[in-house]
Write a protein that holds these residues in place. Structure first.
Motif, PDB file in Angstrom:
ATOM      1  N   TYR A   1     -18.134  69.077  48.184  1.00 57.53           N
ATOM      2  CA  TYR A   1     -17.324  70.035  48.929  1.00 57.53           C
ATOM      3  C   TYR A   1     -15.841  69.685  48.843  1.00 57.53           C
ATOM      4  CZ  TYR A   1     -21.754  71.142  51.288  1.00 57.53           C
ATOM      5  OH  TYR A   1     -23.043  71.489  51.573  1.00 57.53           O
ATOM      6  N   THR A   2     -15.010  70.721  49.028  1.00 57.29           N
ATOM      7  CA  THR A   2     -13.576  70.524  49.219  1.00 57.29           C
ATOM      8  C   THR A   2     -13.138  71.331  50.441  1.00 57.29           C
ATOM      9  OG1 THR A   2     -13.093  72.368  47.716  1.00 57.29           O
ATOM     10  CG2 THR A   2     -13.087  70.147  46.766  1.00 57.29           C
ATOM     11  N   GLU A   3     -11.932  71.039  50.907  1.00 57.61           N
ATOM     12  CA  GLU A   3     -11.354  71.682  52.094  1.00 57.61           C
ATOM     13  C   GLU A   3     -12.247  71.404  53.311  1.00 57.61           C
ATOM     14  OE1 GLU A   3      -9.501  75.557  51.512  1.00 57.61           O
ATOM     15  OE2 GLU A   3      -9.834  75.339  49.343  1.00 57.61           O
ATOM     16  N   HIS A   4     -12.655  72.424  54.049  1.00 52.62           N
ATOM     17  CA  HIS A   4     -13.419  72.180  55.274  1.00 52.62           C
ATOM     18  C   HIS A   4     -14.259  73.408  55.609  1.00 52.62           C
ATOM     19  CE1 HIS A   4      -9.476  73.946  56.386  1.00 52.62           C
ATOM     20  NE2 HIS A   4     -10.225  74.729  57.133  1.00 52.62           N
ATOM     21  N   GLY A   5     -15.140  73.231  56.594  1.00 53.09           N
ATOM     22  CA  GLY A   5     -15.934  74.348  57.086  1.00 53.09           C
ATOM     23  C   GLY A   5     -17.219  74.608  56.349  1.00 53.09           C
ATOM     24  N   SER A   6     -17.500  73.834  55.288  1.00 56.31           N
ATOM     25  CA  SER A   6     -18.678  74.100  54.472  1.00 56.31           C
ATOM     26  C   SER A   6     -19.872  73.237  54.857  1.00 56.31           C
ATOM     27  CB  SER A   6     -18.359  73.851  52.987  1.00 56.31           C
ATOM     28  OG  SER A   6     -17.266  74.628  52.578  1.00 56.31           O
ATOM     29  N   SER A   7     -19.682  72.242  55.723  1.00 54.93           N
ATOM     30  CA  SER A   7     -20.750  71.280  55.964  1.00 54.93           C
ATOM     31  C   SER A   7     -20.637  70.713  57.366  1.00 54.93           C
ATOM     32  CB  SER A   7     -20.666  70.133  54.944  1.00 54.93           C
ATOM     33  OG  SER A   7     -19.614  69.236  55.285  1.00 54.93           O
ATOM     34  N   VAL A   8     -21.581  69.836  57.693  1.00 53.42           N
ATOM     35  CA  VAL A   8     -21.496  69.055  58.933  1.00 53.42           C
ATOM     36  C   VAL A   8     -21.493  67.561  58.596  1.00 53.42           C
ATOM     37  CG1 VAL A   8     -22.495  70.822  60.421  1.00 53.42           C
ATOM     38  CG2 VAL A   8     -24.015  69.221  59.239  1.00 53.42           C
ATOM     39  N   PHE A   9     -21.026  67.226  57.399  1.00 60.07           N
ATOM     40  CA  PHE A   9     -20.886  65.823  57.016  1.00 60.07           C
ATOM     41  C   PHE A   9     -19.655  65.206  57.682  1.00 60.07           C
ATOM     42  CE2 PHE A   9     -23.419  67.324  53.253  1.00 60.07           C
ATOM     43  CZ  PHE A   9     -24.526  66.520  53.495  1.00 60.07           C
ATOM     44  N   GLN A  10     -19.626  63.878  57.728  1.00 65.16           N
ATOM     45  CA  GLN A  10     -18.619  63.160  58.501  1.00 65.16           C
ATOM     46  C   GLN A  10     -17.176  63.555  58.190  1.00 65.16           C
ATOM     47  OE1 GLN A  10     -20.503  62.022  61.104  1.00 65.16           O
ATOM     48  NE2 GLN A  10     -19.325  60.120  61.055  1.00 65.16           N
TER      49      GLN A  10
ATOM     50  N   LEU B   1     -31.694  63.012  57.050  1.00 62.23           N
ATOM     51  CA  LEU B   1     -31.500  62.124  58.198  1.00 62.23           C
ATOM     52  C   LEU B   1     -30.687  60.927  57.722  1.00 62.23           C
ATOM     53  CD1 LEU B   1     -32.272  61.427  61.194  1.00 62.23           C
ATOM     54  CD2 LEU B   1     -34.169  60.094  60.225  1.00 62.23           C
ATOM     55  N   TYR B   2     -29.577  60.644  58.425  1.00 59.10           N
ATOM     56  CA  TYR B   2     -28.652  59.611  57.972  1.00 59.10           C
ATOM     57  C   TYR B   2     -28.296  58.665  59.120  1.00 59.10           C
ATOM     58  CZ  TYR B   2     -28.114  63.215  54.421  1.00 59.10           C
ATOM     59  OH  TYR B   2     -28.362  64.156  53.464  1.00 59.10           O
ATOM     60  N   ASP B   3     -28.151  57.403  58.765  1.00 56.94           N
ATOM     61  CA  ASP B   3     -27.644  56.391  59.691  1.00 56.94           C
ATOM     62  C   ASP B   3     -26.162  56.218  59.387  1.00 56.94           C
ATOM     63  OD1 ASP B   3     -26.871  54.121  61.080  1.00 56.94           O
ATOM     64  OD2 ASP B   3     -28.681  52.988  60.614  1.00 56.94           O
ATOM     65  N   ILE B   4     -25.298  56.862  60.169  1.00 61.33           N
ATOM     66  CA  ILE B   4     -23.879  56.866  59.848  1.00 61.33           C
ATOM     67  C   ILE B   4     -23.217  55.524  60.130  1.00 61.33           C
ATOM     68  CG2 ILE B   4     -23.637  59.352  60.147  1.00 61.33           C
ATOM     69  CD1 ILE B   4     -22.453  58.766  62.905  1.00 61.33           C
ATOM     70  N   GLY B   5     -23.915  54.647  60.851  1.00 61.57           N
ATOM     71  CA  GLY B   5     -23.387  53.300  61.043  1.00 61.57           C
ATOM     72  C   GLY B   5     -23.537  52.457  59.787  1.00 61.57           C
ATOM     73  N   ALA B   6     -24.743  52.458  59.229  1.00 60.57           N
ATOM     74  CA  ALA B   6     -25.002  51.674  58.021  1.00 60.57           C
ATOM     75  C   ALA B   6     -24.633  52.422  56.756  1.00 60.57           C
ATOM     76  CB  ALA B   6     -26.486  51.287  57.979  1.00 60.57           C
ATOM     77  N   ASP B   7     -24.580  53.748  56.833  1.00 65.02           N
ATOM     78  CA  ASP B   7     -24.343  54.585  55.646  1.00 65.02           C
ATOM     79  C   ASP B   7     -23.333  55.681  55.997  1.00 65.02           C
ATOM     80  OD1 ASP B   7     -24.591  55.960  53.217  1.00 65.02           O
ATOM     81  OD2 ASP B   7     -26.373  57.063  53.896  1.00 65.02           O
ATOM     82  N   PRO B   8     -22.056  55.300  56.187  1.00 67.61           N
ATOM     83  CA  PRO B   8     -21.066  56.306  56.601  1.00 67.61           C
ATOM     84  C   PRO B   8     -20.853  57.411  55.575  1.00 67.61           C
ATOM     85  CG  PRO B   8     -19.992  54.237  56.005  1.00 67.61           C
ATOM     86  CD  PRO B   8     -21.456  53.961  56.060  1.00 67.61           C
ATOM     87  N   GLY B   9     -21.200  57.155  54.312  1.00 63.46           N
ATOM     88  CA  GLY B   9     -21.076  58.184  53.289  1.00 63.46           C
ATOM     89  C   GLY B   9     -22.232  59.161  53.265  1.00 63.46           C
ATOM     90  N   GLU B  10     -23.236  58.942  54.116  1.00 69.12           N
ATOM     91  CA  GLU B  10     -24.401  59.825  54.240  1.00 69.12           C
ATOM     92  C   GLU B  10     -25.042  60.103  52.876  1.00 69.12           C
ATOM     93  OE1 GLU B  10     -23.198  62.818  57.748  1.00 69.12           O
ATOM     94  OE2 GLU B  10     -21.555  62.297  56.391  1.00 69.12           O
ATOM     95  N   SER B  11     -25.325  59.022  52.176  1.00 65.55           N
ATOM     96  CA  SER B  11     -25.899  59.151  50.836  1.00 65.55           C
ATOM     97  C   SER B  11     -27.387  58.823  50.797  1.00 65.55           C
ATOM     98  CB  SER B  11     -25.152  58.227  49.870  1.00 65.55           C
ATOM     99  OG  SER B  11     -25.256  56.870  50.277  1.00 65.55           O
ATOM    100  N   LYS B  12     -27.937  58.222  51.847  1.00 64.74           N
ATOM    101  CA  LYS B  12     -29.339  57.806  51.846  1.00 64.74           C
ATOM    102  C   LYS B  12     -30.113  58.585  52.909  1.00 64.74           C
ATOM    103  CE  LYS B  12     -27.997  53.137  50.430  1.00 64.74           C
ATOM    104  NZ  LYS B  12     -27.951  51.704  50.808  1.00 64.74           N
TER     105      LYS B  12
END
Length: 731
Positions: A576-585, A692-703
């Motif tokens: 993604y670029t810019e904003h509004g397209s996701s609910v990622f960090q 499902l993501y652990d944003i503490g251990a995986d802030p990039g939400e890749s796992k």
């Protein structure tokens, strides 16, 4: 069959071949651009898959169009008409590039009329389309005689020039007019299509033009028409064999590749959207194939965005399970007891910086010195390190700040772009008016033009420039905003006789970024992180000027100052670029700094950092309570206990709801999310995926932890579904 006959490429049957080459060139251009977009998204492993899907999704409809059009133009009646034209105007031989030039000029004229008429408020879209069609056809009618006149005038001279050229140039003489006409056509068509379409469309135009010129035309004919046309059929069969599996495996490719194909490719996402609309039998906006996610295409009440009625045994929202009743997660009443005394009516200053992501601030660990003034302000303020917006777009975020509601609970009407908060809502400006405050807000043109009702109750709710002149004032908007705020502060009393709420909205970090040559971080281009950081530093400079103005007032210790962003910004993360397209960090995590000196004393020091997750919807009850009002029933939490007592007054188990619904181009981005502690569950309606993501251990939400933590996934998914149902019931 006409199209099979056309593929044999006998003399006079070359249009199909040229269209065939154009389709392949367009698909290759699409694959290249998609691969580049995948690399920009830092998803190098997904490049082959994303490029293959993009190539195939463009190739299949392009080949179908090429064969159908080729069958038409290579038919006997059309060939006879062309032969008759050439016999009647022998001078036209060898300068067929004029036809492309006339087409280009016709497209340019139609585009000009369409753009001018679409800018007129009284002209509807249907009238604009009619204008475009009429002008296009009229230009072609006028252009046909023009070809005859020009051909008659320069044809003999060109043939004389051709005879004097070396024989080896014979096959290349059509390249020059074809190249010139192609360039003109690309330039003329540019305003007619979204800019993202241009690489693919240009590939098609260039492929057709080059395959029409001299020796290349002969080469294409020999390559595809050999062995009685069987070679062309073999090439066609091979391409279909490669491309046909793509739509069927789209749901099985990695999520990163899926997102790039949908959101970042030039044309593939638009094609997918169009095909999904065509096969949507119940017309609920969701298809049963191509990631549409509709689990029952015969019932419009069942689709991924539907409200799931708890306990009826029907999975209305296609999530895989039935929803449970919604139970609000409320703030304990005990948390609001024992707060220290405070001024009866302190001043309130709200500084909102559009699209500012907090991890680009120097005090948050960013290596670049982008925020010296906010860094200084942070030393005397409380930083809510894990603050989130309710939705990553200004219209939803600002409306939730002003009402204290999650997006779906705000009384509203909305369209693709606009949102109006209905009069039944009680907004922050109205609450402050009831409490005797002066209310002044300086916002941006987009808010006044597209987000109506959010400023209800404010005595002043305006832009510091003429609202329609935002383009002319964009570069200096931050300075104008600060000037307007300081002018108001200069006349506002400091003795507490007339408390005020001042809302100040900066847009420097919103795309297009307002770069400032005083802060140069690199030459990455206008949409790069370098440009964003330059705009951020410029914005920080103006915010610093406003903060110094507040500090110079005699009532500075009786003023609550909050600096926050409405949403974040993406630079290729997850495609993604810019904003509004996701609910990622990067999209939903926001800045929130609060300075309230009247809450503290020598024995009660300010809290430096709060790590408990909070939402921007919490600002409304916090500010109303500060001003002496009573908290409305919004399910938002009051932040005063956290400001006074720190994280011990918070509850990390409190779930925060995240939301997006944004149409960009032809793609509607829809996603829901729920954050509880360190775990975040994401449900993307557009791609029919969950994670499902652990944003503490995986802030990039890749796992994605859905398989390893199935119980947690089910619990959060159920909580999100019950919230959706509760929101629908509350409307």
């Amino acid at each position: 069959m006409p199209y099979l006959e056309a593929m044999r490429l006998r003399p006079g049957l070359g249009t199909t071949a040229r269209l065939f080459v154009a389709a392949v060139c367009a698909s290759i251009a699409e694959a290249i651009e998609t691969g580049k977009a995948t690399a920009v998204a830092h998803e190098s492993a997904a490049i082959p898959t994303a490029a293959y899907e993009a190539f195939s999704l463009v190739l299949l409809p392009s080949l179908a169009a090429a064969l159908l059009l080729g069958a038409l133009f290579d038919s006997r009646p059309v060939r006879r008409a062309v032969v008759g034209f050439r016999r009647g105007i022998p001078e036209a031989r060898g300068i067929e590039g004029l036809a492309l030039a006339v087409l280009a000029l016709s497209v340019a004229a139609a585009t000009f009329v369409g753009r001018r008429s679409s800018g007129t408020a009284s002209v509807t879209a249907n009238v604009t389309l009619s204008f475009v069609v009429v002008v296009l056809l009229g230009s072609l009618v006028v252009g046909a005689p023009l070809v005859i006149i020009v051909a008659s005038a320069i044809g003999p001279r060109l043939r004389g020039l051709h005879r004097r050229l070396p024989r080896w140039t014979l096959g290349y003489r059509g390249l020059v007019p074809a190249a010139l006409a192609t360039s003109l056509l690309v330039v003329a068509a540019r305003p007619l299509f979204p800019e993202t379409f241009l690489p693919t469309l240009s590939g098609a135009i260039v492929g057709y033009a080059l395959s029409s010129a001299g020796v290349l035309r002969i080469s294409v004919a020999r390559a595809l028409g050999g062995a009685g046309g069987r070679r062309g059929l073999l090439v066609l069969g091979a391409l279909l064999l490669v491309a046909l599996p793509a739509p069927f495996v789209l749901g099985r490719i990695p999520v990163a590749a899926r997102l790039v194909v949908l959101y970042r490719s030039p044309l593939s996402g638009t094609i997918l959207t169009a095909v999904r609309a065509m096969v949507d039998r119940d017309h609920d906006g969701y298809s049963p194939i191509l990631l549409g996610g509709d689990c029952n295409d015969h019932d419009p009440q069942i689709n991924p965005a539907a409200s799931d009625l708890p306990g009826n045994g029907i999975d209305e929202n296609c999530s895989g399970s039935d929803a449970t009743p919604y139970v609000p997660y409320r703030q304990p009443a005990a948390a609001l007891r024992g707060l220290p005394p405070r001024p009866a009516k302190p001043n309130v200053v709200l500084i909102m910086i559009d699209a500012l992501r907090p991890d680009h601030l120097h005090f948050a660990g960013y290596p670049r010195t982008t925020s010296p003034n906010l860094d200084a302000f942070r030393h005397g303020a409380t930083w809510f390190e894990n603050a989130y917006t309710a939705a990553a777009s200004t219209r939803f975020s600002l409306a939730s700040v002003m009402t204290g509601f999650d997006v779906e609970r705000i009384p509203q009407t909305r369209s693709r772009v606009d949102l109006e908060v209905l009069p039944s809502a009680r907004l922050l400006g109205q609450r402050f008016a009831e409490l005797g405050y002066d209310r002044v807000g300086y916002t941006i043109s987009y808010v006044l033009q597209h987000i109506r009702g959010v400023g209800a109750g404010f005595r002043v709710w305006e832009t510091p420039w003429p609202v329609d002149d935002w383009r002319e004032n964009f570069a200096g908007a931050a300075a104008r905003t600060t000037n307007s705020a300081l002018e108001y502060l200069a006349q506002a009393p400091t003795d507490g006789t007339k408390p005020f709420v001042l809302f100040v909205h900066y847009q420097c970090t919103h795309n297009p970024y307002a770069q400032d040559p005083r802060w140069h971080f690199g030459d990455g281009g206008p949409n790069s992180i370098d440009a964003y950081d330059s705009a951020l530093a410029s914005c920080d400079d103006e915010v610093g000027r406003l903060l110094r103005g507040l500090d110079a007032r005699a009532d500075k210790n009786q003023t609550a100052t909050l600096v926050f962003s409405d949403h974040g910004e993406l630079f290729g993360e997850h495609g993604y670029t810019e904003h509004g397209s996701s609910v990622f960090q990067p999209d939903v995590r926001v800045l929130l700094l609060a300075r309230m000196p009247f809450l503290y004393s020598a024995s009660r020091l300010p809290q430096s950092t709060i790590t408990t997750p909070v939402s921007l919807v919490d600002l409304e009850p916090t500010l109303v309570t500060l001003a002496g009002g009573t908290d409305a029933e919004t399910h938002a939490w009051n932040l005063l206990p956290l400001l006074v007592n720190g994280d011990s007054a918070g509850d990390p188990a409190r779930p925060l709801i995240l939301y997006t619904d944004l149409t960009r181009g032809a793609v509607r981005h829809q996603a829901r999310g729920i954050l509880q502690g360190r775990l975040k569950y994401v449900r993307d309606l557009t791609t029919a995926t969950t994670g499902l993501y652990d944003i503490g251990a995986d802030p990039g939400e890749s796992k994605d932890l859905s398989r390893s933590l199935p119980a947690e996934r089910a619990r959060l998914a159920d909580r999100l579904e019950s919230w959706e149902r509760g929101a629908a019931t509350a409307k």
